[in-house]
Structure formats: structure tokens, C-alpha cells
Scaffold this motif. Sequence first.
Motif, short mmCIF file in Angstrom:
data_model
loop_
_atom_site.label_atom_id
_atom_site.label_comp_id
_atom_site.label_asym_id
_atom_site.label_seq_id
_atom_site.Cartn_x
_atom_site.Cartn_y
_atom_site.Cartn_z
N TYR A 1 -15.09 -4.69 -78.34
CA TYR A 1 -13.78 -4.07 -78.53
C TYR A 1 -13.84 -3.02 -79.63
O TYR A 1 -13.44 -1.87 -79.45
CB TYR A 1 -12.71 -5.11 -78.90
CG TYR A 1 -12.42 -6.14 -77.83
CD1 TYR A 1 -11.89 -5.77 -76.60
CD2 TYR A 1 -12.64 -7.49 -78.08
CE1 TYR A 1 -11.59 -6.72 -75.64
CE2 TYR A 1 -12.36 -8.44 -77.12
CZ TYR A 1 -11.84 -8.05 -75.91
OH TYR A 1 -11.55 -8.99 -74.95
N ASP B 1 -5.44 -11.96 -70.79
CA ASP B 1 -5.41 -11.37 -72.12
C ASP B 1 -6.64 -10.51 -72.37
O ASP B 1 -6.55 -9.43 -72.95
CB ASP B 1 -5.31 -12.44 -73.21
CG ASP B 1 -3.92 -13.07 -73.29
OD1 ASP B 1 -2.96 -12.45 -72.77
OD2 ASP B 1 -3.81 -14.17 -73.86
N GLN C 1 -6.53 -6.51 -72.98
CA GLN C 1 -7.09 -5.92 -74.19
C GLN C 1 -8.15 -4.86 -73.86
O GLN C 1 -8.19 -3.81 -74.49
CB GLN C 1 -7.67 -7.00 -75.09
CG GLN C 1 -8.03 -6.49 -76.47
CD GLN C 1 -8.38 -7.61 -77.43
OE1 GLN C 1 -8.43 -8.77 -77.08
NE2 GLN C 1 -8.65 -7.23 -78.66
#
Length: 161
Positions: free
Chosen positions: A97, A127, A131
Motif C-alpha cells: 500500500y 476492505d 483499499q
Amino acid sequence: MRKGKWEHWFLFSLPSFQALQRKPTTLLGIGMDNPQQIKILVVEDDLSSRIIMEAILSKLGYQVCATDSGIHAIDLLKKTPFDVVLMDLVMPEIGGYETTLRIRREHTNGFHPNIPILALTADSTSDTLRQCQEIGMNGCLTKPVNPATLPLFIRQCLDGA
């Protein structure tokens, strides 16, 4: 984990069977019918997974470079032009990320911040998918990756670039 859950999340649509039968287009100067011209960076900290991904991509004819960290991936992107990044989400130092966020914010140092990035993950939660989408990843592949469908996802990723 329900098989087939991922195809609803991708930011691009899959081509029809007829579209797959047509001669592939050339994008970014890359002949899509010529995978050896496509350079893929694999960012995966797990040695076994990295070796398997390299073997699959090499067998499919792609040029492959692999690293075990997000920091090293950013350094490689500054030095070498890649067409696609396959990014593990969970890694030490900085994960997928954060690495993606840093790549997307980069506007100097010789690489394109909009390079297509596909997440590699075993986590199938909504989720995680949300994301990935929010930080600017182009799609998400579940581990273990299916070698039969991988070229399609790479092609779609490049088509959307």
C-alpha cells in the motif's frame, strides 16, 4: 473464500471472447502479441512466492525482474523502465500500500507515476479490495495466481494505462 469473487472488483472490464480472438493492439509501444517486450517488476517478500511468480511470468515469455522490498522496487523503477508492477501487499519495511502511494506521488526521478500496478494478495476481503482501489492500484490478483488467466490481466492492465 468464494472462487470468482475478484472479477467484480477490477477497474477494467474483461474483453469478450470475440475481442480475445482479434489481433492484440499495440500500446505504449509494446506489442501485446509479443510478451517478451513487456517488462514486469514483481515485488514479493516471500522467497517461494517470488520464485514461483518469476517462473510463471518467464514461462509466459515476459521479461521479469523481482525484488523483496518496496524500497528496492522504487529504486528499480527510477533506474529501469517497467511496463507493469505486481505488488505484494504485506511486506516488511514498507508494504504494498505504502509503496504504491509513494510511486503514485512520484513525479520526478525518471519513472512514470501512473505505471500499472496489480496487487498480489491472499486476502479476499472487500476492505482489502476497497483499499487497493483507493490508493490507485489497477487491480488485484489472488494468490496463488492462476497462470492461465495472468496474461489476460496483464493485457487488461496495459490497455487501461
